[in-house]
Structures are given as C-alpha cells and as structure tokens.
Scaffold this motif. Structure first.
Motif, PDB file in Angstrom:
ATOM      1  N   GLN A 609     -12.050   0.726  14.396  1.00 52.34           N
ATOM      2  CA  GLN A 609     -11.388   1.826  15.097  1.00 52.34           C
ATOM      3  C   GLN A 609      -9.952   1.448  15.475  1.00 52.34           C
ATOM      4  OE1 GLN A 609     -13.443   3.099  18.597  1.00 52.34           O
ATOM      5  NE2 GLN A 609     -11.959   4.677  19.131  1.00 52.34           N
ATOM      6  N   ALA A 610      -9.761   0.231  15.965  1.00 50.66           N
ATOM      7  CA  ALA A 610      -8.416  -0.199  16.359  1.00 50.66           C
ATOM      8  C   ALA A 610      -7.499  -0.320  15.151  1.00 50.66           C
ATOM      9  CB  ALA A 610      -8.494  -1.523  17.100  1.00 50.66           C
ATOM     10  N   ALA A 611      -8.015  -0.896  14.049  1.00 47.70           N
ATOM     11  CA  ALA A 611      -7.185  -1.090  12.866  1.00 47.70           C
ATOM     12  C   ALA A 611      -6.829   0.224  12.191  1.00 47.70           C
ATOM     13  CB  ALA A 611      -7.906  -2.007  11.885  1.00 47.70           C
ATOM     14  N   SER A 612      -7.727   1.209  12.263  1.00 53.71           N
ATOM     15  CA  SER A 612      -7.459   2.485  11.608  1.00 53.71           C
ATOM     16  C   SER A 612      -6.405   3.306  12.341  1.00 53.71           C
ATOM     17  CB  SER A 612      -8.757   3.293  11.505  1.00 53.71           C
ATOM     18  OG  SER A 612      -9.267   3.581  12.806  1.00 53.71           O
ATOM     19  N   SER A 613      -6.174   3.029  13.607  1.00 55.40           N
ATOM     20  CA  SER A 613      -5.219   3.826  14.388  1.00 55.40           C
ATOM     21  C   SER A 613      -3.827   3.214  14.440  1.00 55.40           C
ATOM     22  CB  SER A 613      -5.745   3.993  15.824  1.00 55.40           C
ATOM     23  OG  SER A 613      -6.981   4.651  15.849  1.00 55.40           O
ATOM     24  N   ILE A 614      -3.699   1.916  14.214  1.00 55.23           N
ATOM     25  CA  ILE A 614      -2.433   1.261  14.517  1.00 55.23           C
ATOM     26  C   ILE A 614      -1.303   1.716  13.607  1.00 55.23           C
ATOM     27  CG2 ILE A 614      -2.930  -0.755  13.060  1.00 55.23           C
ATOM     28  CD1 ILE A 614      -1.459  -2.438  15.172  1.00 55.23           C
ATOM     29  N   ARG A 615      -1.583   2.008  12.341  1.00 51.68           N
ATOM     30  CA  ARG A 615      -0.497   2.374  11.439  1.00 51.68           C
ATOM     31  C   ARG A 615       0.033   3.770  11.702  1.00 51.68           C
ATOM     32  NH1 ARG A 615      -1.781  -0.532   5.615  1.00 51.68           N
ATOM     33  NH2 ARG A 615      -0.398  -2.316   5.995  1.00 51.68           N
ATOM     34  N   ALA A 822     -17.643 -21.012  10.205  1.00 51.65           N
ATOM     35  CA  ALA A 822     -17.643 -20.403  11.551  1.00 51.65           C
ATOM     36  C   ALA A 822     -18.221 -19.000  11.474  1.00 51.65           C
ATOM     37  CB  ALA A 822     -16.232 -20.363  12.130  1.00 51.65           C
ATOM     38  N   PHE A 823     -18.595 -18.481  12.648  1.00 51.33           N
ATOM     39  CA  PHE A 823     -19.093 -17.111  12.783  1.00 51.33           C
ATOM     40  C   PHE A 823     -18.259 -16.374  13.836  1.00 51.33           C
ATOM     41  CE2 PHE A 823     -22.694 -19.566  11.284  1.00 51.33           C
ATOM     42  CZ  PHE A 823     -23.291 -18.747  10.335  1.00 51.33           C
ATOM     43  N   GLU A 824     -17.935 -15.106  13.536  1.00 54.20           N
ATOM     44  CA  GLU A 824     -17.269 -14.259  14.522  1.00 54.20           C
ATOM     45  C   GLU A 824     -17.673 -12.810  14.247  1.00 54.20           C
ATOM     46  OE1 GLU A 824     -13.822 -12.279  14.035  1.00 54.20           O
ATOM     47  OE2 GLU A 824     -15.157 -11.915  12.354  1.00 54.20           O
ATOM     48  N   MET A 825     -17.082 -11.820  14.960  1.00 55.12           N
ATOM     49  CA  MET A 825     -17.631 -10.460  14.920  1.00 55.12           C
ATOM     50  C   MET A 825     -16.611  -9.360  14.653  1.00 55.12           C
ATOM     51  SD  MET A 825     -20.236 -10.744  18.193  1.00 55.12           S
ATOM     52  CE  MET A 825     -20.929  -9.134  17.889  1.00 55.12           C
ATOM     53  N   GLU A 826     -15.321  -9.661  14.536  1.00 58.84           N
ATOM     54  CA  GLU A 826     -14.330  -8.589  14.421  1.00 58.84           C
ATOM     55  C   GLU A 826     -13.586  -8.545  13.082  1.00 58.84           C
ATOM     56  OE1 GLU A 826     -15.518  -9.276  18.288  1.00 58.84           O
ATOM     57  OE2 GLU A 826     -14.171 -10.712  17.304  1.00 58.84           O
ATOM     58  N   ALA A 827     -13.484  -9.660  12.394  1.00 58.04           N
ATOM     59  CA  ALA A 827     -12.585  -9.734  11.237  1.00 58.04           C
ATOM     60  C   ALA A 827     -12.950  -8.745  10.140  1.00 58.04           C
ATOM     61  CB  ALA A 827     -12.573 -11.154  10.679  1.00 58.04           C
ATOM     62  N   SER A 828     -14.236  -8.529   9.899  1.00 60.74           N
ATOM     63  CA  SER A 828     -14.623  -7.640   8.807  1.00 60.74           C
ATOM     64  C   SER A 828     -14.151  -6.211   9.052  1.00 60.74           C
ATOM     65  CB  SER A 828     -16.144  -7.662   8.634  1.00 60.74           C
ATOM     66  OG  SER A 828     -16.802  -7.276   9.835  1.00 60.74           O
ATOM     67  N   GLY A 829     -14.020  -5.800  10.319  1.00 64.49           N
ATOM     68  CA  GLY A 829     -13.536  -4.456  10.601  1.00 64.49           C
ATOM     69  C   GLY A 829     -12.046  -4.311  10.378  1.00 64.49           C
ATOM     70  N   VAL A 830     -11.275  -5.388  10.571  1.00 63.26           N
ATOM     71  CA  VAL A 830      -9.827  -5.340  10.345  1.00 63.26           C
ATOM     72  C   VAL A 830      -9.502  -5.581   8.883  1.00 63.26           C
ATOM     73  CG1 VAL A 830      -7.621  -6.375  11.002  1.00 63.26           C
ATOM     74  CG2 VAL A 830      -9.435  -6.125  12.707  1.00 63.26           C
ATOM     75  N   TRP A 831     -10.263  -6.475   8.227  1.00 68.62           N
ATOM     76  CA  TRP A 831      -9.978  -6.900   6.856  1.00 68.62           C
ATOM     77  C   TRP A 831      -9.988  -5.722   5.890  1.00 68.62           C
ATOM     78  CZ3 TRP A 831      -9.506 -12.265   5.840  1.00 68.62           C
ATOM     79  CH2 TRP A 831      -9.269 -12.601   4.493  1.00 68.62           C
ATOM     80  N   GLU A 832     -10.836  -4.736   6.114  1.00 67.77           N
ATOM     81  CA  GLU A 832     -10.945  -3.611   5.201  1.00 67.77           C
ATOM     82  C   GLU A 832      -9.707  -2.726   5.198  1.00 67.77           C
ATOM     83  OE1 GLU A 832     -14.406  -1.575   6.446  1.00 67.77           O
ATOM     84  OE2 GLU A 832     -15.820  -3.077   5.709  1.00 67.77           O
ATOM     85  N   LEU A 833      -8.892  -2.806   6.272  1.00 72.70           N
ATOM     86  CA  LEU A 833      -7.780  -1.873   6.420  1.00 72.70           C
ATOM     87  C   LEU A 833      -6.414  -2.539   6.362  1.00 72.70           C
ATOM     88  CD1 LEU A 833      -9.363   0.151   9.355  1.00 72.70           C
ATOM     89  CD2 LEU A 833      -9.160   0.894   6.984  1.00 72.70           C
ATOM     90  N   LEU A 834      -6.325  -3.848   6.686  1.00 74.41           N
ATOM     91  CA  LEU A 834      -5.029  -4.522   6.749  1.00 74.41           C
ATOM     92  C   LEU A 834      -5.142  -5.921   6.146  1.00 74.41           C
ATOM     93  CD1 LEU A 834      -4.105  -3.713  10.475  1.00 74.41           C
ATOM     94  CD2 LEU A 834      -2.972  -2.754   8.466  1.00 74.41           C
ATOM     95  N   PRO A 835      -4.072  -6.412   5.513  1.00 78.18           N
ATOM     96  CA  PRO A 835      -4.066  -7.830   5.123  1.00 78.18           C
ATOM     97  C   PRO A 835      -4.301  -8.688   6.367  1.00 78.18           C
ATOM     98  CG  PRO A 835      -2.191  -6.671   4.184  1.00 78.18           C
ATOM     99  CD  PRO A 835      -2.819  -5.727   5.157  1.00 78.18           C
ATOM    100  N   CYS A 836      -5.233  -9.610   6.306  1.00 77.78           N
ATOM    101  CA  CYS A 836      -5.757 -10.201   7.541  1.00 77.78           C
ATOM    102  C   CYS A 836      -5.873 -11.713   7.430  1.00 77.78           C
ATOM    103  CB  CYS A 836      -7.130  -9.590   7.846  1.00 77.78           C
ATOM    104  SG  CYS A 836      -7.897 -10.181   9.365  1.00 77.78           S
ATOM    105  N   LEU A 837      -5.640 -12.378   8.549  1.00 77.08           N
ATOM    106  CA  LEU A 837      -5.851 -13.809   8.683  1.00 77.08           C
ATOM    107  C   LEU A 837      -6.563 -14.042  10.013  1.00 77.08           C
ATOM    108  CD1 LEU A 837      -5.213 -16.582   7.345  1.00 77.08           C
ATOM    109  CD2 LEU A 837      -3.195 -16.683   8.827  1.00 77.08           C
TER     110      LEU A 837
END
Length: 882
Positions: A609-615, A822-837
C-alpha cells in the motif's frame, strides 16, 4: 612524595586513555568519567606539591593501583603498595608483547573494579577532594595561573563600543525591525593570530520577517566583527589612540586567495542614513565590509580574512527548548556548551551585553552547516534587544535577606545545572525584574536541583565544583565588602570568575575533546568528487529520487537522526498529492534527496500500500531502501563469518518463501528468487569486494558512533555480549522444570505444543539451559579482548513473508531450501513496485527464544549501514536502477 608525584604524572594519562577506551567499547559512562577525572587531575599534579596536598594524592594512587592490579597473591606487602603503577610506568611504552599483556591485564582489572568493587565511588571522591584542594580558597599562585592559560578578557570599552554602534544603527525605515535583535556568537576559543584584533561574529535576520516569528525560510546575514587596538608602531611609541572597530558582513565563503592579514581596512567610505539596513537586506553574494573608525561607520574595500558560516533558514531556538527537544546529550556536548557560555560570560562581564543576567531565554541555538563534515551542528548565540544605557552597568544587587548578591554569576550556575540535567528552570513569570524575589527563587531552585541531581556522578567532580562555586555567595570574598566600593574592584571579581569557573571548565573541555579524538575512526576514502558533493535544495517533489521504507517507529527514528537536513514537507512544492495516505519525512542524506515513508504497519500488505502511493506524490523515485530489523540465519558452515546480533544483512534478492501450495501432508513452496536490475547488481558486486566491504563497514561504525551519541545507550547502545544467545535449533523455549508446567513437560518434539505462558516469558524465567547454547568464535574473540564486536555486513538472499518465523528447526529447513541468510516481512511488498534494496540489522535468530532486546541496536546498525551505502551512490543518471 616526589616519587609519588612523578609516578602519578607518568601513569595517570595512560590509565585515563585505557578507561576512556573501555567506556567507548562498553558504552558505560562510569569508565569515561574515571578517564576524564584522572586526566584533569594529572593537569593539577604540578601544583599539588605544597600545602599538605600530597596525602590526598596518595589515597588516589592507592585506589588506582588497586583498580589496575591483576590478583596474583592474596597479600600485598607494604613495599609493593604501588606495584601495578610501577609496572605500568616500566612497560607502557615498550612496544613489545609485554605492553600488549599489560593492556589486557589492566583493562580486565578496570572492568572488574568499576563494575563490581564498592571502592569505585571512593576513588572518585578522593579525586574530587584533590581537585577541591587545588581549587581551595587560597587559589593558584598568580604565576601558575598565568602559565596555565594565556586567555585575555575583552576590555569593557570594546564590548560597549560594539554594542553602542549596533544600537545606533538598529533602527531602520523598512519597517521590519530586523536589526532589533542581533545574535552574538559565543565562542569557546579566541583567535590569537594577531593580538591587535579581537574577533566577533554577529548575525542579523536579513528578510522581512521578525526574528521572533517561526519562519522556515528565514534568511540570515552573517557579520564578522574585528575589534582592533592601535597599530604596532603606536604601541611601541605608547601613543594613545582610540580603539577601532571593524565589521565584516560576509555573504559568501572567503577564498584562500582572498586571505589578508592587514591590520586595518583600506578604502573607507562613510555610510549614509539607512545604508546599513540596505546592506543587511542585500541578497548579493559579494562580501560587504563595514568599519567603525573613530565612532563613524564606514564602508571599506578590504577586510581581514574571517571564517564563513552557513545557517539553516530557520528561526533560532531558545536554549531551554533545545535542551528539552534533544533526546540525548553526551557529556562532551554538555561540557562544550557549558564552557562556551561560561567563558563568554567572563569575556562580556559587566558590559552593556550583560546589563541583565544571561538565562536560557536570551541564549539561542542556531543550526550551522559544517561543510568539512557534511552535517549540521547547533551552536549557542546570545540575543538581546539593544537599548540605551545611562551610566555604568552594575554586576551586583543589594537588598535585605538576599541569598546571592551577584545575579549574573547565579544565572550562570543555573544554566550549568540546566545543561547537566536537561531540566530548564521555569519561573512563574517569564517577565520579571531581577530583584530580591527573583534572585532568591533562582537560588532556591539551583540549590535544590544541584543537591538532588548528583552532578558528580552525572558529569564529574570538577563540574560539580564549578556549579558550587557559582552558587557560593562568598565567591568574591577576596573583594571588598563595603557596598560603596564594589564597583571599584570589578577586576578582582572578574579574575575570580575566571579562576573558579572558566579555568576548570576549560580543563574539562580540553579533556573531553581529547577523549573524542581518541574514539574517532580513520576517515574513509573519499569517493565523491567536489562537483558531486555540491547539493542544491530541491525545488519540487520531482527532485526526490530515493524512498526509505520503515515499518517500526524505532526504525524510522534511527534513519531520521542520520539525515543531514530535514525539509519541511508542508511547503507547497513538497506537499504530497491529493489521495496519498502515506506519511513522509523529507530530507537530505549526503547529496541525495530522500523520502522517509512511515508505514502504517508491518507486513507485505502495508508495504504494498505504501509503495503503490508514493509515486503519485514523488514520481521520480528511482530506488527504494527497506531499512529496519530482521531475523538472522546462523551460519554453521566452516569458513563463513559467524552471523551475530547487530550484524547487517544486504539483499542480493528476495524470496517469498511462504508463497506456494499447502497439501494435507506438506507445504510445497513455489518461491523463486527475485533479483535486482543489472546496475544495482553491479553496485552490490563492488561492495562485496574486500576493499568495498572494508570501506562501508568502517563508515558503518563511524555513523553508528554518531547515532549512539545522539540517541543514547538505551536507544542505540550495544546490549552486551551476554545477551547474544543462540540455542540449538531443536532446543524449545518452554518451562524447563517439569514441575512448573504439565503441558511443557510433555513436549518432546519440534511440533509438540507448549503453554501460552511460556511464549511470553524470558529464557531466564523459564530456565533455558546455557549448556544448549551454540558457541560462536566472533563472540569468544571479542570477549577475550573485553570489547564488543564491530558489526559486519552479510550479502545474500532474504526471505520475505507475512509469517513471523519463531522456530529454529523451520528456520534452518527453509533457509537451506532457499539459501536464505535472513527473514523479514516488508520487502516483497515494495519489490514488486520499485527497484529495491533491503538493508536490515539482525535483532534475533528466528527461533522460539527471540525477544526485543536487540531491536534498537539492530535498527541503529541498519540505518548506519544505509548511510554508508548511500555514500557509494553517485548522483545523476547512474542512479536509475530499473
């Protein structure tokens, strides 16, 4: 006794350095306090050979010897009273393995003494007694005082001339009154390049807004003032001449070629009415030089070279508000601020600038840009509404039942207490005359607060002694007691102020400055060219190119503290688009314009939701950085670096490990690694190299030190090696005592249930056995050196999903299946919409024993690594990562 003095003077500085280094490594202020006090005492030893002061020094030496002794025998003979100190004196500069053994033994002994020995407070008290003896009523001999410092106070005539000239030109016809409240820069140092000149810096609001209005675009005009005495030829001839005051208004940096050492300006031209105001408002970058010659304000063509400063376009902040708003102040910052203000009070004492005592209301903090370090630093300024005075300003008050008759000294003591405790004094009324009632109220608050705050343990015994001197109603007892003659002995009072307040703070200032230099890491290799380093403030939203996503407030706090500049998102050109529900913080990190996204929650959904709105608001975002904490996968392979808590993980790619099919008997994952674009992969390949990794890990440690200084040990400090516990993957977090819980006692396998209470309790409460811990070489090596391990960086695939991993067995199975680190919970939601690190700090091991003890430190290491990585990113088209 001569041997004792020589011994202490020879070994105390070395022991001070060892204690200071331990304080930096353990984040324990007790070691830094011991190091600072020993350093200051060393400076006083040459003056302590008389008047019975030796016995107090012996007490200190006995305890310091005990603090540095490695227990070898149960009894120490009388002839071995200072055996540890003699050993240090003989071996400390040997440059042999013996010196390394000495350092190890002394550090180990200091750790035990400071943390466990009840005599540690006694040692600090004995050191304080020595310093009190040095600061006794007898004072230092005049010749020693002169040798100790070559400071010179400003003549009252010079201060008053400066004040009067500013007052005369403070009225203007533009109606803005921007000359009404100049800001006088307070400086801890004094320019001794040319004894004929006394430098001043004055600041004016240069736009049409009153300085009292909070205006994010307030423009400041810097004024450098050089007060010169008569020329050298006239000094040799002892020809009297009027003092000459020169003002240098600078709007741009003075180039090295423009440096001048002319004692006086040339090409003077008298100013007309209102011209002073027009020069202040002038937006040209050409330097403007003004001078006062025989009390006539003139414009000149040349001027002495003076440092140029740049300021944020913000209103100044009163000292009280700044103390309350600043989350953490290190002792170094407190000492620097206290010494700067105390020295300025001495310099301007009893002049028009001190017609009223200085308080936290008229001392303002301005944010200066420090170009060589590429960051912003607050600095104190004194502000006042210029008024006309008739007759002499008095530094005393006479009334019945008065606790303290020198309000300026009392007010200074209040400021020192406020700085130490970060608790500003709030009188009932902000507008009051300095009468008997006000002075007694100030004194009562200061006395009560100082007694209840234990300033000796908070900052140091020397600082506490300075505060006591300010509150001492008999500080000027060497001066006259006849009220009719008080003004005749101003020189005595000013000298006493220097000896009892300024000089001890000066010693602390230099001691803490040296300590700061000890902890600084080597400067990293400069990879950014001067043209790249230049930064222009963005004109609109399209000039923000990097987005930083943080799911937790503590993650966002760590990131925002490393901003080099925070921009006002309410400015119309920066304001987010209609319909964008995200919350942002805008700013600059190095030469990058960045958008910090405060996510509404954790997990893939909130991130998407956050990544889809920022642009919609910031259309030119080229790279997304997901910063925060994660769960690490321990390495069991030989030849690989141990992954420990506080390390940082940087993603080669993302794996949605919980994406797949659930069958009755098993779960089949369909996850495939999603990797970055070729340009981002090229950057990662560079960072993985030996030099690249060393460079960013060094920068990480440097930025982490800055962040810990800002946030404090509770919000960014290393929790301790004893809390970094990795249990065997099959060892469950449950009640280990069979009698404590029937359900937990029946749990034998990895899928058997445990009670809900056990999930909420700590390992200590449940009795998890230390014998089930997995040993790690990095922690063992760090423990042997008695210093916390520096965080290192691990590159690899990161598992991202909506499931919180809290099982050691499932962690290992999933990590082996997908080659995860490692394990985390947010990257997959951002990765689909923006080049991500993904850059995340390891805060737990994804097992049932996980807790939140390491979240703050891990967030701090991740944010520090983020800034280190951004230093590798040039500006321009190269930043397009897609």
């Amino acid at each position: 006794m001569d041997d004792i003095h020589d011994l202490c003077r020879g070994v105390f500085p070395w022991i001070s350095n060892q204690a200071t280094c331990l304080g930096l490594e353990t984040q324990d202020n007790r070691f830094a306090q011991l190091g600072g006090e020993l350093f200051i005492l060393t400076q006083q030893i040459p003056f302590s050979r008389h008047k019975g002061k030796g016995s107090k020094l012996v007490k200190v030496a006995v305890l310091v010897n005990k603090a540095c002794s490695v227990p070898r025998t149960k009894h120490v003979g009388e002839n071995e009273l200072f055996n540890a100190l003699w050993r240090i004196l003989e071996c400390k500069d040997s440059n042999t393995p013996v010196e390394k053994t000495l350092i190890r033994d002394v550090r180990r002994s200091l750790l035990q003494f400071v943390k466990e020995n009840p005599e540690y407070p006694s040692l600090l008290r004995f050191i304080m007694d020595c310093l009190h003896v040095t600061d006794s009523s007898d004072g230092l001999p005049d010749e020693h005082l002169r040798l100790h410092s070559n400071d010179t106070k400003y003549p009252t005539q010079i201060n008053n001339t400066l004040y009067t000239q500013l007052r005369i030109h403070s009225s203007c016809s533009c109606g803005t009154q921007h000359l009404e409240c100049p800001r006088l820069r307070l400086d801890p140092g004094h320019d001794k390049q040319d004894d004929a000149n006394i430098p001043f810096d004055v600041l004016f609001a240069a736009d049409s807004t009153s300085p009292h209005t909070i205006n994010p675009q307030l423009r400041w005009k810097e004024v450098n003032v050089s007060v010169a005495s008569f020329p050298c030829a006239e000094r040799r001839n002892k020809t009297p001449r009027k003092k000459q005051v020169s003002f240098s208004f600078q709007a741009s940096r003075v180039s090295p070629s423009a440096q001048s050492k002319l004692p006086f300006p040339t090409g003077l031209q008298r100013l007309g009415l209102g011209e002073f105001c027009r020069l202040i408002r002038n937006e040209k970058t050409t330097p403007i030089h003004l001078h006062v010659d025989d009390n006539v304000l003139k414009l000149a063509d040349t001027v002495q070279d003076n440092p140029w400063r740049s300021f944020l376009p913000l209103a100044s902040v009163p000292l009280a508000e700044w103390l309350e708003q600043t989350v953490h102040l290190s002792n170094r910052v407190k000492i620097t601020l206290a010494y700067t203000i105390a020295r300025s009070v001495w310099q301007y004492y009893n002049s028009y600038w001190m017609a009223s005592p200085w308080t936290h209301d008229n001392i303002q903090m301005m944010k200066e840009k420090v170009s060589d370090r590429n960051h912003i630093r607050p600095h104190p300024y004194f502000t006042t509404k210029l008024r006309k005075f008739k007759g002499q300003v008095l530094d005393y008050c006479i009334a019945d039942d008065l606790f303290h008759m020198y309000p300026s000294i009392l007010a200074l003591g209040v400021i020192l207490i406020e700085i130490a405790t970060k608790q500003p004094f709030r009188p009932e009324s902000s507008h009051y005359p300095w009468d008997e009632t006000t002075i007694n109220d100030y004194y009562e608050w200061a006395w009560t607060t100082a007694n209840g705050s234990n300033l000796g343990n908070m900052i140091g015994a020397a600082y506490e002694a300075v505060v006591n001197n300010c509150l001492d109603a008999e500080l000027f007892r060497d001066g006259p007691t006849d009220p009719s003659r008080l003004d005749e002995d101003l020189e005595i009072r000013q000298s006493r102020l220097y000896e009892k307040v300024v000089l001890p703070l000066q010693d602390l200032y230099h001691a803490y400055r040296d300590d700061w230099e000890i902890q600084e890491l080597p400067k990293p290799e400069v990879l950014i060219s001067p043209s790249q380093a230049q930064h222009t403030r963005p004109a609109n939203r399209s000039q923000f190119t990097i987005a930083i996503f943080c799911a937790l407030p503590l993650e966002a706090d760590a990131v925002s503290e490393l901003f080099d500049e925070i921009l006002n998102e309410e400015i119309e050109n920066f304001r987010k688009a209609v319909g964008d529900d995200n919350t942002y913080t805008l700013g600059r990190i190095l030469h990058h314009n960045v958008v910090l996204v405060h996510m509404a929650g954790m997990g893939k959904g909130a991130a998407t939701q956050a990544a889809s709105s920022i642009r919609a608001s910031y259309p030119e975002i080229k790279l997304a950085l997901v910063i925060g904490v994660c769960a690490g996968v321990p390495s069991y392979s030989a030849g690989k670096d141990d992954l420990i808590l506080g390390d940082v993980v940087i993603s080669d790619g993302i794996v949605q490990y919980d994406f797949g099919r659930r069958f009755p008997d098993t779960f089949l994952s369909k996850a495939r690694p999603e990797v970055a674009g070729p340009k981002l992969r090229g950057l990662l390949a560079k960072l993985k190299g030996v030099r690249g990794r060393e460079r960013i890990e060094t920068r990480l440690s440097r930025h982490l030190s800055v962040l810990q200084d800002k946030l404090g040990s509770q919000r960014a400090g290393y929790p301790g090696m004893g809390k970094d516990e990795l249990f065997q993957s099959a060892y469950r977090h449950k009640h280990q005592d069979p009698a404590a819980c029937h359900l937990c006692s029946s749990c034998q396998g990895g899928t058997d249930p445990v009670c809900e209470e056990a999930r909420l309790l700590t390992c200590q409460r449940l009795g998890c056995q230390k014998g089930s811990l997995v040993p790690r070489k990095r922690l063992q090596d760090a423990s042997a050196k008695s210093c916390p391990p520096r965080p290192i960086i691990h590159f690899g695939l990161v598992g991202s999903g909506d499931t919180v991993m809290k099982s050691g067995q499932h962690r290992d199975e999933t990590a082996i299946q997908h080659n995860l680190i490692a394990f985390e919970m947010e990257a997959s939601g951002v990765w689909e919409l923006l080049p991500c690190l993904v850059i995340k700090g390891v805060c737990d091991y994804a097992d049932s024993h996980k807790n939140k003890d390491w979240q703050h430190y891990a967030a701090a290491t991740a944010a520090s690594c983020m800034k280190a990585v951004l230093e590798e990113f040039p500006i321009g088209e190269w930043l397009v990562m897609a």
